[in-house]
Scaffold this motif. Structure first.
Motif: not given
Length: 574
Positions: A361-366, A427-444
């Protein structure tokens, strides 16, 4: 020598005609005088039935005087400290009988005045030290000259004084109800609702009343002027009046009595020797932030909800009943409350090598959590911010290892540890809501899930190559061979940059587009980044029409990233 001084006019008028029997207060004259603000400015005379404001320099006493002409007169004196504790003392000196028959008003020669001076320190009636609003009240006071002496030993300070010989009829201060407490009736994370019983001055007596609510994080206030002084600390010294001229010994000699000689010289010593230190001590004090203290006047409502507070924060609340006719106020018994904590957010678990869609959300956190099952030396974190920029923070076993603002696609390499756990905060920005794609990997090694992007993701249109049915555009590529797909969409004449920015979601891929909007797809790369640019001519367009062009780069795993959209227009005449 002349004794016609404006600041002593009231006392000279009263005492110079002692032979006449004057009423306690001429109401018509009083109303005229209190409307004239210059009448009592910088004066040591206290008017009957009006509140006056004063200013004290530290350790410099001030004296105020008023006359009660008849015995058995009711008397009320109220002192309101504004921003520092005060010490004050009320004393009485009887009027000299040997002057009661003289009504000429002409001053006697100075030498004769000196001969008639007698030392008289007066009778002490009341003393107080503190920062409460305190009063001296008597139903039957003797005639005489009353002296009120005030001093502030902590710092320069504002104060208010009110005195009257008709306290029953005046009632300038709003009366408190039988239960003067302020109650907290509802409490949230960012809101607090207050309620209090109305003042009888408004509900029963019909006087014009409004309530003012003061909110701050430090303490409760005992008077409205104390709260207002706190709100204007930086202006307090600048608006301070010049030190008032107290009566000299010879002024009092004319009336038949004189203050103690020791007190007079002591005050002169204090004033002279502390002047420099007072100037040195009156340093500039920064004004508190607006958010730290607020005053809100709400009319005659006795229920009020304060909004936009911070979660898990203690606030102090004060309510003041203000008589708008006299501008005098009374404080309710204040209260305090701590707002509720933020609701604990559910933490999203990341799986090794899997892309997770996240909405902030705008100015929110996840919060995201990544706990690799096996031992690892490095963690690769991919973050694709589809809309506005977001702040990314990563803690490994509680220690901060990354804090970055992310726009577009970013890749981070984090050093691993056996059995380490990672907490990711977005943490979202002051302008508006944000949509993201996140990936974490341990594979080299291996192919990356997101396609590589150039630093500049704009699409360039060549104006000279425009025709009535085609436009030519170019965009940058990388050293990695990727698939690029071009789409077009006809838009109205009113479509502008604001519409384009609103629709700029880099995470929406070609699958969200209509098949009729597709122009082409092609593979492209260049080993030399200086030459990693490609052009394309888009044909089959209508003359004089506007089109929105989009280029999608598709990675090996199917994830795509959209370049910045480009608005183009074909020529109307060819």
């Amino acid at each position: 020598m002349t004794w016609r001084c404006g600041c002593y006019g009231l006392v000279l008028l009263v005492l110079g005609v002692m032979g006449q029997k004057l009423p306690t207060r001429d109401e018509g004259l009083f109303q005229m005088q209190i409307r004239d603000k210059a009448q009592f400015h910088d004066s040591s005379v206290m008017p009957d039935g009006a509140e006056i404001s004063g200013y004290l320099f530290r350790d410099t006493p001030k004296r105020y005087y008023f006359v009660v002409e008849e015995d058995n007169t009711p008397l009320l004196v109220t002192v309101t400290p504004c921003d520092a504790p005060l010490e004050w003392r009320l004393t009485l000196q009887e009027l000299p009988e040997d002057r009661s028959g003289e009504g000429s008003g002409e001053p006697e020669p100075l030498e004769q005045q000196k001969q008639q001076v007698t030392a008289n320190e007066g009778t002490e009636l009341f003393t107080y030290k503190g920062n409460d609003v305190e009063s001296f009240i008597s139903s039957s006071s003797p005639s005489g000259l009353y002296q009120l002496e005030i001093i502030s030993t902590e710092k320069d300070s504002n104060f208010k004084i009110y005195s009257t010989t008709t306290p029953e009829s005046d009632q300038p201060y709003p009366e408190l109800p039988y239960d003067p407490r302020v109650d907290v009736t509802a409490l949230g994370r960012t809101t607090v609702t207050l309620a209090w019983k109305p003042t009888p001055t408004g509900s029963v007596m019909g006087q014009p009343i409004q309530y003012c609510v003061v909110i701050n994080k430090e303490h409760n206030f005992k008077s409205l002027c104390a709260a207002e002084a706190k709100m204007s600390l930086d202006d307090a010294f600048m608006i301070a009046p010049k030190p008032g001229r107290d009566f000299s010994p010879f002024d009092f000699a004319y009336f038949g009595f004189v203050p103690s000689e020791n007190d007079f010289h002591k005050d002169r010593f204090l004033t002279t020797n502390r002047a420099l230190s007072n100037k040195m001590s009156r340093a500039y004090i920064p004004k508190p932030k607006v958010a730290d203290i607020q005053k809100i006047c709400i009319g005659n409502k006795n229920i009020f909800t304060i909004t936009d507070l911070k979660p898990d924060t203690q606030y102090y609340f004060d309510v003041f009943a203000v008589n708008t006719g006299t501008n005098m106020s009374t404080a309710y018994v204040g209260t305090f409350a701590r707002t509720k904590e933020e609701a604990k957010q559910k933490t999203v678990e990341l799986k090794d090598g899997k892309v997770t869609d996240v909405f902030v959300k705008r100015k929110g956190s996840k919060f995201l959590r990544f706990a690799p099952v096996s031992s690892h030396q490095r963690v690769t974190l991919f973050v694709h911010a589809c809309l506005d920029a977001v702040q990314v923070q990563v803690r490994r076993d509680g220690k901060l290892v990354l804090s970055q603002n992310v726009e577009g696609v970013r890749q981070f390499q984090l050093r691993g540890k056996p059995k380490a756990k990672y907490l990711i905060r977005l943490r979202g920005s002051r302008k508006g809501a944000s949509t993201l794609k996140v990936l974490a990997s341990t594979r080299a090694g291996g192919k990356q899930p997101f396609p590589a992007l150039p630093e500049d993701t704009r699409i360039k249109a060549f104006d000279k190559l425009r025709t009535c049915s085609s436009v030519t555009v170019a965009w940058l590529g990388t050293q990695e061979r990727n698939k690029y797909c071009v789409y077009r969409r006809e838009v109205s004449e009113s479509y502008g940059e604001e519409h384009r920015r609103r629709e700029q979601n880099q995470c929406s891929g070609p699958e969200s587009r209509r098949k009729s909007e597709k122009v082409l797809c092609k593979y492209f790369y260049s080993a030399n980044l200086q030459k990693a640019v490609t052009t394309e001519t888009i044909t089959g367009l209508e003359a004089g029409k506007s089109y929105l062009l989009d280029v999608y780069v598709v990675g090996h795993s199917g994830h795509s990233v959209k370049y910045q959209s480009k608005l183009v227009k074909t020529r109307k005449y060819c």
